[in-house]
Design a protein around this motif. Sequence first.
Motif, PDB file in Angstrom:
ATOM      1  N   UNK C  91       0.852  -1.205   0.000  1.00 32.52           N
ATOM      2  CA  UNK C  91       0.000   0.000   0.000  1.00 32.52           C
ATOM      3  C   UNK C  91       0.887   1.255   0.000  1.00 32.52           C
ATOM      4  N   UNK C  92       1.927   1.234   0.807  1.00 30.38           N
ATOM      5  CA  UNK C  92       2.840   2.378   0.853  1.00 30.38           C
ATOM      6  C   UNK C  92       3.615   2.508  -0.463  1.00 30.38           C
ATOM      7  N   UNK C  93       3.987   1.382  -1.055  1.00 30.57           N
ATOM      8  CA  UNK C  93       4.668   1.422  -2.353  1.00 30.57           C
ATOM      9  C   UNK C  93       3.789   2.135  -3.385  1.00 30.57           C
ATOM     10  N   UNK C  94       2.521   1.792  -3.394  1.00 34.22           N
ATOM     11  CA  UNK C  94       1.613   2.431  -4.347  1.00 34.22           C
ATOM     12  C   UNK C  94       1.523   3.930  -4.071  1.00 34.22           C
ATOM     13  N   UNK C  95       1.432   4.274  -2.814  1.00 38.42           N
ATOM     14  CA  UNK C  95       1.359   5.695  -2.438  1.00 38.42           C
ATOM     15  C   UNK C  95       2.601   6.436  -2.950  1.00 38.42           C
ATOM     16  N   UNK C  96       3.775   5.829  -2.751  1.00 37.23           N
ATOM     17  CA  UNK C  96       5.037   6.440  -3.197  1.00 37.23           C
ATOM     18  C   UNK C  96       5.056   6.564  -4.722  1.00 37.23           C
ATOM     19  N   UNK C  97       4.600   5.523  -5.389  1.00 36.79           N
ATOM     20  CA  UNK C  97       4.585   5.553  -6.852  1.00 36.79           C
ATOM     21  C   UNK C  97       3.675   6.672  -7.336  1.00 36.79           C
ATOM     22  N   UNK C 127       8.796  -7.717  -4.668  1.00 37.68           N
ATOM     23  CA  UNK C 127       9.313  -7.368  -5.993  1.00 37.68           C
ATOM     24  C   UNK C 127       8.309  -7.713  -7.090  1.00 37.68           C
ATOM     25  N   UNK C 128       7.567  -8.779  -6.863  1.00 39.29           N
ATOM     26  CA  UNK C 128       6.602  -9.206  -7.880  1.00 39.29           C
ATOM     27  C   UNK C 128       5.397  -8.276  -7.938  1.00 39.29           C
ATOM     28  N   UNK C 129       5.064  -7.633  -6.822  1.00 41.09           N
ATOM     29  CA  UNK C 129       3.815  -6.876  -6.748  1.00 41.09           C
ATOM     30  C   UNK C 129       3.989  -5.365  -6.669  1.00 41.09           C
ATOM     31  N   UNK C 130       5.196  -4.904  -6.405  1.00 40.18           N
ATOM     32  CA  UNK C 130       5.363  -3.462  -6.190  1.00 40.18           C
ATOM     33  C   UNK C 130       5.256  -2.688  -7.499  1.00 40.18           C
ATOM     34  N   UNK C 131       4.573  -1.542  -7.470  1.00 38.43           N
ATOM     35  CA  UNK C 131       4.497  -0.698  -8.669  1.00 38.43           C
ATOM     36  C   UNK C 131       5.683   0.263  -8.771  1.00 38.43           C
TER      37      UNK C 131
END
Lengths: 337, 337, 337, 337
Positions: C91-97, C127-131
């Motif tokens: 969720x945080x990865x998506x926010x950062x992206x 790694x497989x799921x991060x945007x």
Amino acid sequence: MKTSAALSGIFVPNIVPYDDHGKINEEELRRIIRWLGEKGVTGYYPNGSMGEFIRLSYEERKRVLKIVVEEAGGRPILAGAAEPNVDLVLEMCKYCADLGCRAVSITGPYYYKLTQESIETYFRELAAKSPIDIVIYNIPAFANEITVPVLKRLALDCPRIIGTKDTSRDMPRFQTVLHEIKSQRPEFSVLIGWEELLCPTLFMGGDGGTLSSAGVAPEIIMKLYNEARAGNWDEAKRIQYRLLDIFSLMVNAPNFPEGFRAGYELRGFKPGRARFPLSDRELATVDTMRSRLACILADEGFSEAASSCRRPAIPAGEIRPADVEAIVRSVLTRLQA
Amino acid sequence: MKTSAALSGIFVPNIVPYDDHGKINEEELRRIIRWLGEKGVTGYYPNGSMGEFIRLSYEERKRVLKIVVEEAGGRPILAGAAEPNVDLVLEMCKYCADLGCRAVSITGPYYYKLTQESIETYFRELAAKSPIDIVIYNIPAFANEITVPVLKRLALDCPRIIGTKDTSRDMPRFQTVLHEIKSQRPEFSVLIGWEELLCPTLFMGGDGGTLSSAGVAPEIIMKLYNEARAGNWDEAKRIQYRLLDIFSLMVNAPNFPEGFRAGYELRGFKPGRARFPLSDRELATVDTMRSRLACILADEGFSEAASSCRRPAIPAGEIRPADVEAIVRSVLTRLQA
Amino acid sequence: MKTSAALSGIFVPNIVPYDDHGKINEEELRRIIRWLGEKGVTGYYPNGSMGEFIRLSYEERKRVLKIVVEEAGGRPILAGAAEPNVDLVLEMCKYCADLGCRAVSITGPYYYKLTQESIETYFRELAAKSPIDIVIYNIPAFANEITVPVLKRLALDCPRIIGTKDTSRDMPRFQTVLHEIKSQRPEFSVLIGWEELLCPTLFMGGDGGTLSSAGVAPEIIMKLYNEARAGNWDEAKRIQYRLLDIFSLMVNAPNFPEGFRAGYELRGFKPGRARFPLSDRELATVDTMRSRLACILADEGFSEAASSCRRPAIPAGEIRPADVEAIVRSVLTRLQA
Amino acid sequence: MKTSAALSGIFVPNIVPYDDHGKINEEELRRIIRWLGEKGVTGYYPNGSMGEFIRLSYEERKRVLKIVVEEAGGRPILAGAAEPNVDLVLEMCKYCADLGCRAVSITGPYYYKLTQESIETYFRELAAKSPIDIVIYNIPAFANEITVPVLKRLALDCPRIIGTKDTSRDMPRFQTVLHEIKSQRPEFSVLIGWEELLCPTLFMGGDGGTLSSAGVAPEIIMKLYNEARAGNWDEAKRIQYRLLDIFSLMVNAPNFPEGFRAGYELRGFKPGRARFPLSDRELATVDTMRSRLACILADEGFSEAASSCRRPAIPAGEIRPADVEAIVRSVLTRLQA
């Protein structure tokens, strides 16, 4: 597998007293060994960590052992034989056997970090060639640990390996050794090498111990052991808690075994200067500790310690270095202003 | 200082079961809490290490706590409240107080390495402001240790701090806490958080424990505790040694608390997939472990585990990875020649 | 594998300033980020250890990140995203992206001790799921280590994993990563997270760093980096040795990141009180440190620090606590006599 | 303080070869020392960890030293003198002085854990009484660490202490020693004892090293050293990275210094069986390692190693024990079904 009884009781790891020239004070050593015998200890444990085996020469270790044997009055001897290579260990084993010792105690190798496989191979080789029974001495703070799986394989495969001494402070390990090894080989001896755990390990099924404090307060250790053996657990526990104070003072003094050597002094022996120097400040710390220990020993009824007891007007324990430092810094700050 | 009795008995740290979407399975959690109550446990310990508190969101931790309170049937609750900063800890303390919990348990701070002085200051601030009693939870493998001198000052100065839970495996530490703190403040509760030490610590004067295994085998833990309290030490010791096998399997499975979650499954619950992934190989290892655990639990009379017990023709424990590797390497060597 | 250039340069891990109520001081944070940009730093590193990510709430971490993005002036952002479970990390990865960050940095999991296999599985899943691209952050003092073999497999298998930040102080490890990973995947970024090793790692082939001191003395760090990149190694080494004094004072102050927060104060910012308490004595220690740091910073030409520099008449470093304690004890002894 | 130049260059810590009876193979030792001289090494380092000093008797250590002196061809000798007590260290110092050694190297004491104050006192006593210059050897994996503040006081107070050898793998420590000690006493020698750090420490200002690999590949170590001294840093770095593979194989073999002894064998010497046993499986592991090392050494142009190089059809490095175990377990599972 032999069916004889497990080695049990209290084996005292003695200090080595030195004279003013740093040589072994043989008369004093003899006096210590005889005195311990009079106090009723089960047996002796020369050339252990307490006996500074690593700071003696090979010849000195043999000499210490010979003296202990001569003064032991027939009590069994468990002799340290952690020499620096396999040939020398075996040579020392033979020497111990010839002198009539009951068994030798061998630590994991020190200095290098070795694999458990090599350590197992090492003990198997010793077990195959030694002319005397072997106790495996686990002291991970100073030497390579011997893990429980390795100890288990050795204990179940090698008749020469008749027990273990554990100085790891690790009660769960001790219980696992009882549960996984002694349950399968009842005459395998499991001895504790850490004072704080004497009562709990006896309670859980241990066979005894080799305890440094037993040289300073043999009366207390033997009473704890005997009460436990008689099933008087409340009394054993009471003694255990009193023992904590004595042990804590000695083991926390700078540079083991200095604190214990101070304890021998309070019981009327002349340990002399140890074989590793202390700073002046550390010597003062040992002095303070000795004085506090003297009060506790005097309270226990060891009257020879009473004259060294100085009870402070302000308890030393309540002066924290942090406070002291803060005071002095504030003074200095004002001086510099 | 209050003169009320020390908190005592067995407080069960529950797992959190998840559904197929990774959400908390509330019905299953309720079922677990009620079942434990029926088994006679003293109380509950939600939001501990076992409950993966650190992998839940703040709202989820509150939700878990609320459910446990609702299903506790009036049994006392010791609630984990190790939130990431002082304000959030105090907010959680208030929430626990409002729900009627008996006390909160707070670990040393995790992640950063902090000084003992700061940690003491932290607990003093919490003790001054918390509306609920505090138990100090020492778990040095996961969080900053709280040393005995710090614990002692806190215990003697702060009425709000009513006890400690120790998961350090360190029996000498436990005894020192009893000797130096409980001796001066008898209603201070000293609980063990490590299964292997339950019987020895009860014997030496401890008040009980919070033990992960109590969620998987509450019958065994409660019987050990009750026999010890009744003074039937031989029976208590016998149970302690049986417990070692069960605990050892679960605690040595990959990634605590996976092994314990497998144990719940054997007792008929659906823990779901945990909140941290295992590799395929590790999942297989847990499967093997579960099957071995099932046999032990079935032997203990927990019939629901029997169907999962598969006794291997060749005992898995006798196949060493080292041997296996040696065999395959020799095959490969020949193939390559 | 992408053929783009490796992430390189200096990414500044900012502190989070707080107001008198303990809330994030947003204006001051904006001022810090803009000031760093004016000093020419390469990019930013919010929500790292320096930024007390673990003491913020999830919403606060998002807020910090948003502010940094708004004030970054287009400079690249490497954002900490070490959330407590896989779903929240993603969720945080998506926010950062969505905010346009360059990459996220993720530590090994903290609190529980996990197997390397599970940690590898965890990063593979991310790694497989991060945007957004991922940098693996190794900080074994605070979180589970990620060993080199695991890092190597991840780096060679997962395009999403574009680099590593290493805060282990372990130079041999850093060189092994360059030798075994970067040699095979040149655009894999290898960043140092420990000031003392900036010059040696740049010399041996590293790509830059994320360094706490860069927030206090961006001029020094950037000059070292730029001289190194220009091949002016003698000047780079000279700056490295000056940096040791500044870093040593800040990193050895009680409770990281307190020392660095004091450094920001000397550069004209208002960090406010941190989110973990210090004892009164530790606050005084930080004061003394701040004064010594002020002198060094003033000597470096940062004139705003000069007014806080108090040069002691007797150098503080020459008063040893040991001496002080000895003096006071002797006084007390005489008083008690 | 003397103004002579710091001890610099590469001092080779030799192995001790043994004959079939486990005795020192003196002829082979002479051959090794002469060969190293022909390769252009700066000097020798007998009786270090590599030379198994701790597994030799006192007389054997003296004998090794005498042989090295006789074959050194005038090259300087830095002799290990870490004997077990102060008197024996000083006796060995006198022996080294009489033989014309350049200096002795003394580790922190091993086995007991000692306070830094006692260790400082110990080295001060040695420095006051030794007839020969002393290098302080920090090897915290095997012996008590000597901290930087202690080393600094000793270096600045004691003219007899002329340098330090550091085998801690700790690059920041090495730089701090250069920054805080060598900057104040330029002729103080700072030597690295860990291959991976040779190039970075020379770059940052170190004086050379005592490196086990220098006995196996003196050509490579000396070339790295000479290129670095000539300022050819790109070439020095290139050699450093090649060295990593050689060193990694030897240092990771079971039971240091076995891997290095295998290396000597590949260069045409007969090391014989070491003084600590390996298991059969470990012997096979060393064999495999030796074969891989032979290929690398052959690629480096050391033709005598070529005949031992067996390049596997399937690279051994790609067979993971984990995979192997999984395969075999699945086979066994099917067999048991």
